[in-house]
Design an enzyme around this catalytic site. Structure first.
Site, short mmCIF file in Angstrom:
data_model
loop_
_atom_site.label_atom_id
_atom_site.label_comp_id
_atom_site.label_asym_id
_atom_site.label_seq_id
_atom_site.Cartn_x
_atom_site.Cartn_y
_atom_site.Cartn_z
CD GLU A 47 -3.03 -1.11 -0.04
OE1 GLU A 47 -2.75 0.10 -0.58
OE2 GLU A 47 -3.56 -1.97 -0.52
CE1 TYR A 130 -6.61 3.02 -0.57
CE2 TYR A 130 -4.20 3.18 -0.11
CZ TYR A 130 -5.36 2.38 -0.69
OH TYR A 130 -5.08 1.20 -1.29
CG ASP A 148 -7.95 4.26 -4.10
OD1 ASP A 148 -9.04 4.62 -4.60
OD2 ASP A 148 -6.95 3.65 -4.79
#
Length: 367
Positions: A47, A130, A148
């Site tokens: 991520e 996020y 996102d």
DNA sequence: CACGCGTGGCG
DNA sequence: TCGCCAAGCGT
């Protein structure tokens, strides 16, 4: 929540949408290296790498990074220089400095286990709204939104939300919507499916609506305005700066490099000595560079003529770098470090300075 | 909130 | 050629 949005959600076939979206995802999802298991550490690393970065770019970096640093502990204990080197070329280098800092925190305060509560995980450096939602949902199957750019684009079309997604407060709107829409049974697949749909079908400029598994639920498609959404205000243009850089060498074939400050642009990366030029003075670039090397590094040099130029485009500025070569006439101060060409591979450089070295290597200039 | 913070790819 | 990015975060 906005009253209009609340109204849209009340009339939205949530379960049917979840079902169609998740089934599509389970069938069509890409086989990506970070989807092989649910290891929270690997989900986390992926991520962070994927922030503002394309999947195709990330894949080789992720694979080699996990090979070098397979666990929380190995990354926490790793040498910072080696960690930066593993990130070399990926950009946004504060991501990996924050990641290592956060991993140390997990090792020390959480027994090496990535925390699974919104409060705890949000405190980790580099973990924003996020990434928090992505780790909690993907690694721990907790129904938290992971909003996102993909999710904002997809949901702006599905629900016809005409809010400017470039504004920070827009994320709040989409988080509120996602709290209502998210599958409580499979939040991991739901969140990933929204992003996968955005990446493969519901793309920014020419969405493939005829292939879309949820087009019958899509307000923008129904109205024929899918290419009008999302609304996104423009960024401003990067500001050009004139720079000059020197590849300095001595009689022992050492090259001289400098470590950038620990914060700010390209923090802690190495570079060839360089200076921002004042184009309003009468002095030539070459003269300004000689003066700078004298003032900053106490080094006298015999500088070549212009050997080439390198352009480095950032999101907010552009370096136009003029390249010179030079032989040092005395020992520079400690801010300039002599290294052999072999040793260069241990140091992390921004791409522009890798290009500067290429120009030096490919020249017929004799060291 | 606005801005600083990288890079390579694409129409 | 060049604008617009691509799974954002910190300050």
């Amino acid at each position: 929540m906005d009253k209009d949005l609340q109204n849209k959600l009340e009339n939205f076939p949530i379960e049917s949408f979840q079902h169609d979206l998740i089934n599509w995802y389970l069938t069509e999802k890409r086989d990506l290296p970070w989807r092989r298991d649910q290891d929270p550490y690997k989900v986390w690393v992926s991520e962070i790498m994927l922030q503002q970065t394309r999947v195709d770019t990330v894949i080789p970096y992720f694979t080699s990074f996990i090979t070098k640093f397979p666990t929380i502990e190995s990354l926490a204990d790793a040498n910072e220089e080696e960690v930066l080197k593993a990130w070399e070329g990926l950009g946004y280098y504060s991501r990996v400095r924050n990641l290592q800092s956060a991993v140390k925190e997990v090792k020390e305060s959480y027994g090496g286990v990535v925390p699974n509560t919104p409060n705890e995980i949000s405190k980790l450096k580099g973990v924003g709204p996020y990434t928090k939602g992505a780790i909690l949902s993907i690694a721990y199957n907790i129904p938290e939104p992971a909003v996102d750019g993909n999710v904002m684009r997809v949901l702006s079309r599905i629900l016809s939300i005409w809010e400017d997604i470039a504004k920070p407060k827009a994320r709040k709107t989409f988080e509120a919507a996602t709290y209502e829409l998210i599958s409580k049974e499979d939040p991991s697949s739901f969140n990933q499916a929204l992003m996968e749909l955005g990446a493969l079908i519901c793309t920014p400029t020419s969405p493939s609506c005829l292939l879309c598994p949820v087009r019958e639920h899509c307000s923008a498609f129904e109205e024929g305005v899918q290419t009008e959404l999302p609304i996104k205000s423009k960024k401003k243009k990067p500001k050009p700066l004139q720079m000059a850089a020197a590849v300095l060498y001595d009689q022992n074939s050492n090259l001289y490099i400098h470590k950038r400050p620990s914060s700010g642009l390209l923090a802690k990366l190495w570079e060839y000595p360089n200076v921002e030029l004042d184009v309003t003075t009468g002095k030539t670039y070459r003269e300004q560079l000689v003066d700078y090397l004298q003032d900053e590094y106490d080094v006298k040099v015999e500088l070549s003529e212009l050997a080439g130029t390198v352009e480095h485009i950032f999101s907010h500025l552009i370096w136009n770098i003029s390249i010179y070569f030079g032989k040092v006439k005395n020992t520079p101060n400690g801010d300039l470090v002599p290294v052999t060409e072999t040793e260069l591979s241990k140091y992390a450089f921004p791409v522009s300075h890798q290009k500067i070295y290429q120009i030096f290597k490919e020249s017929d200039f004799n060291v």
